[in-house]
Design an enzyme around this catalytic site. Structure first.
Site, PDB file in Angstrom:
ATOM      1  N   TYR A 148       5.194   7.142  -6.555  1.00 13.39           N
ATOM      2  CA  TYR A 148       3.894   7.594  -6.112  1.00 13.39           C
ATOM      3  C   TYR A 148       3.957   6.642  -4.587  1.00 13.39           C
ATOM      4  O   TYR A 148       3.328   7.240  -3.746  1.00 13.39           O
ATOM      5  CB  TYR A 148       2.890   6.766  -7.008  1.00 13.39           C
ATOM      6  CG  TYR A 148       1.395   6.953  -6.291  1.00 13.39           C
ATOM      7  CD1 TYR A 148       0.549   8.053  -6.509  1.00 13.39           C
ATOM      8  CD2 TYR A 148       0.927   5.779  -5.835  1.00 13.39           C
ATOM      9  CE1 TYR A 148      -0.740   8.327  -5.912  1.00 13.39           C
ATOM     10  CE2 TYR A 148      -0.621   5.819  -5.467  1.00 13.39           C
ATOM     11  CZ  TYR A 148      -1.170   6.994  -5.460  1.00 13.39           C
ATOM     12  OH  TYR A 148      -2.400   7.099  -5.055  1.00 13.39           O
ATOM     13  N   SER A 182      -2.099   5.941   0.499  1.00 14.85           N
ATOM     14  CA  SER A 182      -2.651   4.729  -0.231  1.00 14.85           C
ATOM     15  C   SER A 182      -2.087   3.375  -0.070  1.00 14.85           C
ATOM     16  O   SER A 182      -1.162   3.180   0.724  1.00 14.85           O
ATOM     17  CB  SER A 182      -2.075   5.084  -1.779  1.00 14.85           C
ATOM     18  OG  SER A 182      -2.229   4.052  -2.683  1.00 14.85           O
TER      19      SER A 182
END
Ligand code: NAD
Length: 258
Positions: free
Chosen positions: A155, A142
């Site tokens: 995350y 990501s």
């Protein structure tokens, strides 16, 4: 190029995973999609089977080693090979809590679903690919891993781990004709992104939408098919000399922060 090839796609029941599964099924690949939700799995499978009648859904929690082992062994026993894998499943459950309030079990969950899942998938897929002396893997990271914005801590850490793991494992298995890269998406219009909007007031939604539109050079949120096309290229022989890379598909967020 993908005719009669066999590929696993985790998180293949929605968003970027489903868009990729559809693209590859149209090219004649036998696809095995894996996710936790059987209902969504069967729904996605009925779409894929229009183009790829032998495709399968295998209910899998990618944080569970027994499930991942079963996903790989059932794929291998059905098709006798695994040509490619897109290790893409993840979720952002509990991802937005402030660090001083973050629960230890949420830390474990997020690291398991972003990073351990990818490690587990590669561990079992490589047992097959090393026997074949061939294979291609794409793992989903990501842009949060690169930007490390406030509030994305655990995350972002898990997704940074995906980039490091991908580069290292690519070095380890290159001599066995196995290529491994990561995809680094920016903002894409998928159920995961929609979830960020779901609890907001109309005013907050409009603000968030505007900030997403200002986020990148192209001034818009990506369509999952635009990520899928990059994955298709990485998995194809057109990318035969590409390994250990983190391929950013983000509408140009990166250069705005350079
Ligand atoms: N959408 C974005 O803007 C964006 C940005 C950067 C990275 N990503 C990454 O892209 C990937 C795909 O996300 P998406 O946006 O398509 O979201 P999505 O919610 O549409 O898809 C996620 C998929 O993963 C599956 N999944 C979640 N947890 C799982 C588990 N424990 N076991 C098995 N399957 C599980 C879901 O069922 C779903 O099929 C994810 O790794 C996500 O972190 C997305």
């Amino acid at each position: 190029m993908f005719e009669e090839k066999v590929g696993i796609i985790t998180g293949g029941t929605s968003g970027i995973g489903l868009a990729t599964a559809e693209l590859l099924a149209k090219e004649g690949m036998h696809i095995v999609i894996a996710s936790r939700n059987s209902e969504k799995g069967e729904e996605a499978l009925s779409v894929l089977r229009k183009w790829s009648p032998h495709s399968l859904f295998i209910k899998t929690d990618v944080t569970n080693s027994q499930d991942v082992k079963n996903l790989v062994s059932q794929t291998y026993s059905t098709f006798g090979k695994i040509d490619v894998s897109f290790n893409n499943a993840a979720n952002t459950e509990a991802a937005s809590n402030a660090t001083h309030e973050f629960k230890e079990e949420d830390f474990d969950h997020l690291i398991n679903v972003t990073l351990k899942s990818v490690w587990l998938c590669m561990k079992y897929q490589l047992q097959v690919m090393t026997k074949q002396n061939s294979g291609v893997i794409v793992n989903t990271s990501s842009m949060d891993a690169i930007l490390c914005s406030a509030g994305t801590g655990v995350y972002a850490a898990g997704k940074s781990g995906v980039i490091a793991l991908t580069k290292s494992v690519a070095q380890e298995y290159g001599h066995q004709h196995i290529r491994i890269n990561s995809l680094c998406p920016g903002a894409f219009r998928t159920p995961m992104l929609e979830e960020r909007f779901s609890n907001l007031s109309e005013e907050e939604k409009a603000k968030l939408n505007e900030s997403y539109q200002k986020l990148n050079a192209l001034g818009r949120i990506g369509d999952p098919i635009e990520a899928a096309k990059a994955v298709k290229w990485l998995l194809s022989d057109d990318a035969s000399f590409v390994t250990g890379q983190n391929i950013i598909v983000d509408g140009g967020i990166g250069f705005r922060f350079e």
